[in-house]
Design a protein around this motif. Structure first.
Motif, short mmCIF file in Angstrom:
data_model
loop_
_atom_site.label_atom_id
_atom_site.label_comp_id
_atom_site.label_asym_id
_atom_site.label_seq_id
_atom_site.Cartn_x
_atom_site.Cartn_y
_atom_site.Cartn_z
N HIS A 113 0.83 -1.20 0.00
CA HIS A 113 0.00 0.00 0.00
C HIS A 113 0.88 1.26 0.00
O HIS A 113 0.61 2.22 -0.72
N ARG A 114 1.93 1.23 0.80
CA ARG A 114 2.86 2.37 0.84
C ARG A 114 3.64 2.49 -0.47
O ARG A 114 3.85 3.59 -0.98
N LEU A 115 4.04 1.35 -1.04
CA LEU A 115 4.81 1.35 -2.28
C LEU A 115 4.00 1.94 -3.44
O LEU A 115 4.51 2.74 -4.23
N LEU A 116 2.73 1.56 -3.53
CA LEU A 116 1.90 2.03 -4.64
C LEU A 116 1.43 3.47 -4.45
O LEU A 116 1.01 4.11 -5.42
N ASP A 117 1.47 3.96 -3.22
CA ASP A 117 1.18 5.37 -2.94
C ASP A 117 -0.17 5.80 -3.53
O ASP A 117 -0.28 6.82 -4.21
N GLY A 118 -1.20 5.02 -3.27
CA GLY A 118 -2.54 5.39 -3.69
C GLY A 118 -2.92 4.92 -5.08
O GLY A 118 -4.10 5.05 -5.47
N ARG A 119 -1.99 4.42 -5.85
CA ARG A 119 -2.29 3.93 -7.19
C ARG A 119 -2.83 2.50 -7.10
O ARG A 119 -2.52 1.76 -6.17
#
Length: 317
Positions: free
Chosen positions: A207-213
């Motif tokens: 979730h942190r890696l994708l940053d909302g994407r």
């Protein structure tokens, strides 16, 4: 009537509280209460008087107490004479988020069983929060969980780092991502994503890696082993700590039976995530307590030795 039940009654009497007795015995309070009630049904008397201020021995219980103490003293003498084999042979329960199963967990259980052949070892897959709760209530003796650098350790839990690694993208060897030296976030987003559901550290990391994407398509699963199986079946890519994949059989393994579990797990390869320097820590946790059952302590020490033999890390860094 079991010896453990008599020990529980003695502990409640000595401490004056089911809650304090449960804490000392490393049991859940409801479980201890039910055990005491089951014991009371056998002689058909209320051994304890339960009040808001705590539980105390009833008049009937006081009459039986000398016999209870006599039995426990005799059992203690027998345990000493038998070299504490009775205590050693009790069940040990470990909760795990299914991390480092092949290189760490399986060899540890095998080594432990060689020394404690009569001790039952129960390994339970669970989410991190469930493991923490079971540790605090005495349901688990040990917990194997993932942490990200900077994560806090719950109060009342002792934590030992076993391994450290990094997140990797797991795909089939015939996936386009397998030809990359490292996988970018954009490339990961273009693939069906097999993601841990909420409650797992790797869910929080992705979730942190994708940053909302959002990925093109995603599955929500429980545990690394299910994720690896889905990758092997060509359903997409997943992100796991590298130590959760290390030790899996190579692609050539099990060619005679391409449908076998180990053969399918062998059809996985991993790539680092471009530009990512996150460290994932594999932690061994147990409840802080003044006394620890011998078998649980021995299993803890086998985990630590095996991790030391592995050098605290697996795979490339």
């Amino acid at each position: 009537m079991r010896t453990e039940q008599l020990e529980y009654i003695a502990a409640v009497t000595r401490l004056g509280s089911l809650r304090r007795a449960a804490e000392e015995l490393r049991l859940s309070q409801p479980g201890l209460s039910e055990t005491v009630r089951n014991l009371e049904r056998e002689p058909g008397v209320d051994l304890l008087e339960r009040k808001r201020s705590g539980a105390t021995m009833s008049a009937e219980g006081r009459e039986l107490l000398p016999y209870t103490v006599h039995v426990l003293e005799a059992v203690d003498r027998l345990r000493v004479a038998a070299g504490e084999q009775h205590r050693i042979s009790r069940m040990v329960r470990a909760g795990t988020v299914n991390a480092a199963t092949v290189p760490l967990l399986v060899p540890v259980v095998r080594d432990f069983r060689a020394v404690h052949p009569v001790t039952q070892v129960e390994v339970v897959g669970a989410q991190q929060a469930e493991i923490h709760r079971a540790l605090s209530e005495g349901g688990f003796d040990l917990g194997l969980v993932n942490h990200l650098d900077g994560d806090d350790v719950p109060a009342g839990v002792e934590s030992t780092q076993l391994l450290h690694g990094r997140p990797v993208v797991c795909v089939r060897p015939d996936s386009p991502l397998a030809s990359r030296a490292a996988v970018t976030v954009d490339e990961l987003l273009a693939e069906p994503l097999i993601a841990m559901r909420s409650g797992y550290v790797m869910h929080r990391y992705v979730h942190r890696l994708l940053d909302g994407r959002a990925a093109a398509f995603s599955y929500s699963i429980d545990g690394a082993e299910m994720g690896k199986l889905m990758v092997a079946e060509g359903l997409g890519a997943t992100v796991l700590p590298d130590f959760s994949v290390a030790g899996d059989p190579p692609p050539a393994f099990g060619r005679g039976d391409p449908h076998s579990l180990r053969s399918r797990l062998g059809t996985i390869t991993c790539r680092p995530i471009e530009g990512d320097t996150t460290r994932v820590l594999l932690m061994l946790q147990r409840r802080k307590a003044e006394s620890v059952p011998r078998a649980a302590q021995d299993l803890y020490e086998v985990f630590v030795r095996r991790a030391r033999d592995l050098g605290g890390t697996l795979g490339g860094r």
